[in-house]
Scaffold this motif. Structure first.
Motif, PDB file in Angstrom:
ATOM      1  N   ILE A 255       0.862  -1.179   0.000  1.00  0.00           N
ATOM      2  CA  ILE A 255       0.000   0.000   0.000  1.00  0.00           C
ATOM      3  C   ILE A 255       0.901   1.233   0.000  1.00  0.00           C
ATOM      4  CG2 ILE A 255      -1.906  -1.150   1.195  1.00  0.00           C
ATOM      5  CD1 ILE A 255      -1.029   0.367   3.752  1.00  0.00           C
ATOM      6  N   THR A 256       0.299   2.397  -0.184  1.00  0.00           N
ATOM      7  CA  THR A 256       1.049   3.649  -0.246  1.00  0.00           C
ATOM      8  C   THR A 256       0.572   4.613   0.825  1.00  0.00           C
ATOM      9  OG1 THR A 256       1.348   3.443  -2.643  1.00  0.00           O
ATOM     10  CG2 THR A 256       1.620   5.638  -1.710  1.00  0.00           C
ATOM     11  N   PHE A 257       1.541   5.274   1.492  1.00  0.00           N
ATOM     12  CA  PHE A 257       1.187   6.428   2.313  1.00  0.00           C
ATOM     13  C   PHE A 257       2.018   7.614   1.846  1.00  0.00           C
ATOM     14  CE2 PHE A 257       4.837   4.853   4.720  1.00  0.00           C
ATOM     15  CZ  PHE A 257       5.444   5.995   5.242  1.00  0.00           C
ATOM     16  N   PHE A 258       1.579   8.815   2.223  1.00  0.00           N
ATOM     17  CA  PHE A 258       2.203  10.034   1.723  1.00  0.00           C
ATOM     18  C   PHE A 258       2.714  10.901   2.873  1.00  0.00           C
ATOM     19  CE2 PHE A 258      -1.302   8.816  -1.102  1.00  0.00           C
ATOM     20  CZ  PHE A 258      -0.632   8.667  -2.307  1.00  0.00           C
ATOM     21  N   THR A 259       3.816  11.609   2.618  1.00  0.00           N
ATOM     22  CA  THR A 259       4.318  12.626   3.531  1.00  0.00           C
ATOM     23  C   THR A 259       4.637  13.872   2.727  1.00  0.00           C
ATOM     24  OG1 THR A 259       6.635  11.894   3.300  1.00  0.00           O
ATOM     25  CG2 THR A 259       5.345  10.908   5.090  1.00  0.00           C
ATOM     26  N   PHE A 260       4.583  15.012   3.389  1.00  0.00           N
ATOM     27  CA  PHE A 260       4.998  16.240   2.705  1.00  0.00           C
ATOM     28  C   PHE A 260       5.516  17.248   3.715  1.00  0.00           C
ATOM     29  CE2 PHE A 260       0.718  17.396   3.961  1.00  0.00           C
ATOM     30  CZ  PHE A 260       0.774  18.766   4.199  1.00  0.00           C
ATOM     31  N   ASN A 261       6.399  18.112   3.234  1.00  0.00           N
ATOM     32  CA  ASN A 261       6.902  19.239   4.010  1.00  0.00           C
ATOM     33  C   ASN A 261       7.198  20.366   3.031  1.00  0.00           C
ATOM     34  OD1 ASN A 261       9.425  18.575   2.830  1.00  0.00           O
ATOM     35  ND2 ASN A 261       9.955  17.253   4.574  1.00  0.00           N
ATOM     36  N   GLU A 262       7.928  21.352   3.478  1.00  0.00           N
ATOM     37  CA  GLU A 262       8.189  22.503   2.605  1.00  0.00           C
ATOM     38  C   GLU A 262       9.108  22.163   1.439  1.00  0.00           C
ATOM     39  OE1 GLU A 262      11.287  22.350   5.795  1.00  0.00           O
ATOM     40  OE2 GLU A 262       9.089  22.230   5.735  1.00  0.00           O
ATOM     41  N   LYS A 263       9.770  21.003   1.503  1.00  0.00           N
ATOM     42  CA  LYS A 263      10.720  20.627   0.460  1.00  0.00           C
ATOM     43  C   LYS A 263      10.156  19.645  -0.552  1.00  0.00           C
ATOM     44  CE  LYS A 263      14.858  21.361   3.289  1.00  0.00           C
ATOM     45  NZ  LYS A 263      16.067  20.718   3.853  1.00  0.00           N
ATOM     46  N   GLU A 264       9.309  18.695  -0.095  1.00  0.00           N
ATOM     47  CA  GLU A 264       8.856  17.667  -1.033  1.00  0.00           C
ATOM     48  C   GLU A 264       7.572  16.979  -0.585  1.00  0.00           C
ATOM     49  OE1 GLU A 264      11.994  14.690  -1.238  1.00  0.00           O
ATOM     50  OE2 GLU A 264      11.087  13.567   0.417  1.00  0.00           O
ATOM     51  N   LEU A 265       6.912  16.404  -1.569  1.00  0.00           N
ATOM     52  CA  LEU A 265       5.785  15.483  -1.375  1.00  0.00           C
ATOM     53  C   LEU A 265       6.288  14.121  -1.825  1.00  0.00           C
ATOM     54  CD1 LEU A 265       2.728  14.642  -1.143  1.00  0.00           C
ATOM     55  CD2 LEU A 265       2.493  15.420  -3.511  1.00  0.00           C
ATOM     56  N   ARG A 266       6.096  13.103  -0.980  1.00  0.00           N
ATOM     57  CA  ARG A 266       6.661  11.790  -1.302  1.00  0.00           C
ATOM     58  C   ARG A 266       5.655  10.675  -1.013  1.00  0.00           C
ATOM     59  NH1 ARG A 266      12.113   9.227  -1.352  1.00  0.00           N
ATOM     60  NH2 ARG A 266      13.006  11.316  -1.166  1.00  0.00           N
ATOM     61  N   ALA A 267       5.663   9.668  -1.888  1.00  0.00           N
ATOM     62  CA  ALA A 267       4.876   8.448  -1.682  1.00  0.00           C
ATOM     63  C   ALA A 267       5.813   7.345  -1.198  1.00  0.00           C
ATOM     64  CB  ALA A 267       4.200   8.035  -2.981  1.00  0.00           C
ATOM     65  N   TRP A 268       5.331   6.554  -0.247  1.00  0.00           N
ATOM     66  CA  TRP A 268       6.138   5.475   0.340  1.00  0.00           C
ATOM     67  C   TRP A 268       5.395   4.151   0.204  1.00  0.00           C
ATOM     68  CZ3 TRP A 268      10.847   7.043   2.392  1.00  0.00           C
ATOM     69  CH2 TRP A 268      10.978   8.414   2.674  1.00  0.00           C
ATOM     70  N   SER A 269       6.142   3.093  -0.078  1.00  0.00           N
ATOM     71  CA  SER A 269       5.561   1.742  -0.175  1.00  0.00           C
ATOM     72  C   SER A 269       5.809   0.976   1.113  1.00  0.00           C
ATOM     73  CB  SER A 269       6.192   0.962  -1.338  1.00  0.00           C
ATOM     74  OG  SER A 269       6.006   1.632  -2.549  1.00  0.00           O
ATOM     75  N   ILE A 270       4.758   0.333   1.623  1.00  0.00           N
ATOM     76  CA  ILE A 270       4.890  -0.547   2.783  1.00  0.00           C
ATOM     77  C   ILE A 270       3.972  -1.746   2.592  1.00  0.00           C
ATOM     78  CG2 ILE A 270       5.569   1.186   4.501  1.00  0.00           C
ATOM     79  CD1 ILE A 270       2.596   1.330   5.325  1.00  0.00           C
ATOM     80  N   ARG A 271       4.250  -2.810   3.329  1.00  0.00           N
ATOM     81  CA  ARG A 271       3.364  -3.972   3.309  1.00  0.00           C
ATOM     82  C   ARG A 271       2.049  -3.620   3.994  1.00  0.00           C
ATOM     83  NH1 ARG A 271       5.520  -8.101   0.035  1.00  0.00           N
ATOM     84  NH2 ARG A 271       7.694  -8.497   0.599  1.00  0.00           N
TER      85      ARG A 271
END
Length: 360
Positions: free
Chosen positions: A277-293
């Motif tokens: 599945i995917t979760f997302f994080t963001f801050n002033e520098k970037e938006l990122r998608a992460w893969s986890i089980r």
């Protein structure tokens, strides 16, 4: 940790062509067998419309999609488990991956030889399946012999392991692929300890001409379902040519031709095959998608971002991507009380947008 998928198949099935289409790596594609000897590694971005929508809303300086690692592995032939072709060298390259995508040839081309002399996808897939199972059987027999002495001397754990491996040996001896007949727990046990080839999640890519033979496709899909393996089909050559165009040119070509890129479907199917599945994080520098089980708790998910976040985890602010997009603004979502506070027992859900609070 990036999840990995090995691309396998008979020689001249189109493995390197598909690999190039997935990763834009530009490896050699040749009309002779074993043009690939050492495995090539490349990374493919996971297509996700939610990430695109979040990017439009948040306007970050940088957007980083989730990724899957692909390995282009040399072709397998009849007798590989006994050393034919590249033999054990090929088999050892598969053992370390998390899942297998098998490219099966379904296209006619007189200028490209076929190791079996004719086009028959089911037969070809059976050849690869048999070689993987024979290699597994040899390894299981060695483990039973190795653990047998301790089991006979009364080692309870060794005895239990021999009983389990004897069950596995029986299945392999009867030509039954392990991935379709063992429990999830048993498959994880094999994966962690023994890395058996036929226990890995397996997906077929039926490499067709630009025009698909529907009869051949239907026959193959029926066979693959009996092996607990999904099927994606498409023309790898066309996909590689599309990958060499600019994004704008490729999108225009896809619209004009009314195509649905098989590479996109393959990446998504690989993601599902790995139970990710995917979760997302963001801050002033970037938006990122992460893969986890699927089933990962939030501290372990935080550890994907940085190990310090897992060690010093305090809590996490969480909102679903869909809800955030509906509101249209993160600060407004906070003011409305829509951002939840979750503790260490929270199981991350697909599409969560997460801000981790931790002690360094």
């Amino acid at each position: 940790m990036t999840f990995s998928v090995g691309i396998v198949g008979l020689p001249n099935a189109g493995k390197s062509t598909l690999f190039n289409a997935l990763t834009k790596a530009g490896v050699l594609v040749a009309k002779y067998p074993f043009s690939t000897i050492d495995p090539h590694k490349g990374v493919a971005s996971v297509p996700d419309e939610r990430l695109e929508a979040l990017s439009e809303m948040l306007k970050p300086p940088r957007v980083v999609p989730a990724e899957i690692e692909f390995f282009d592995i040399a072709g397998i032939v009849r007798g590989a488990s006994k050393g034919e072709g590249l033999g054990n060298q090929f088999l050892s390259h598969i053992r370390g991956v998390d899942a297998v995508v098998e490219v099966v040839r379904a296209f006619e081309d007189g200028s490209i030889s076929h190791s079996e002399g004719s086009i028959d996808p089911v037969r070809d897939a059976q050849i690869v399946e048999l070689e993987l199972m024979l290699a597994d059987l040899e390894l299981v027999e060695k483990w039973i012999e190795k653990l047998g002495k301790s089991a006979r001397l009364g080692d309870k754990r060794a005895k239990e392991e021999v009983e389990f491996l004897s069950k596995v040996k029986d299945l392999l001896s009867r030509g039954v692929p392990l991935r379709g007949c063992l429990s999830k727990e048993e498959l994880e046990r094999l994966s962690k300890t023994y890395q058996l080839l036929s226990s890995k999640p397996h997906l077929y890519y039926l490499n067709t001409s630009e025009t698909v033979d529907e009869v051949l496709l239907d026959r193959f899909k029926v066979w693959a379902s009996s092996r607990s393996s999904p099927v994606v089909w498409g023309c790898a050559r066309l996909e590689m040519e599309l990958s060499e165009l600019s994004t704008e040119e490729a999108q225009e070509f896809i619209r004009e031709m009314g195509l649905e890129p098989s590479v996109k479907r393959l990446i998504k199917s690989s993601y599902e095959l790995l139970n990710l599945i995917t979760f997302f994080t963001f801050n002033e520098k970037e938006l990122r998608a992460w893969s986890i089980r699927r089933g990962t708790k939030v501290p372990q998910a935080a550890g994907k971002i940085h190990t310090d976040m897992e060690r010093g985890f305090i809590k996490a602010e969480v909102i679903s991507c869909e809800l955030l997009l509906d509101v249209g603004d993160y600060r407004l979502a906070r003011e409305k009380g829509l951002i939840r506070i979750e503790g260490k027992d929270y199981e991350v859900q697909d599409g969560d947008v997460i801000y981790v609070i931790f002690k360094a």
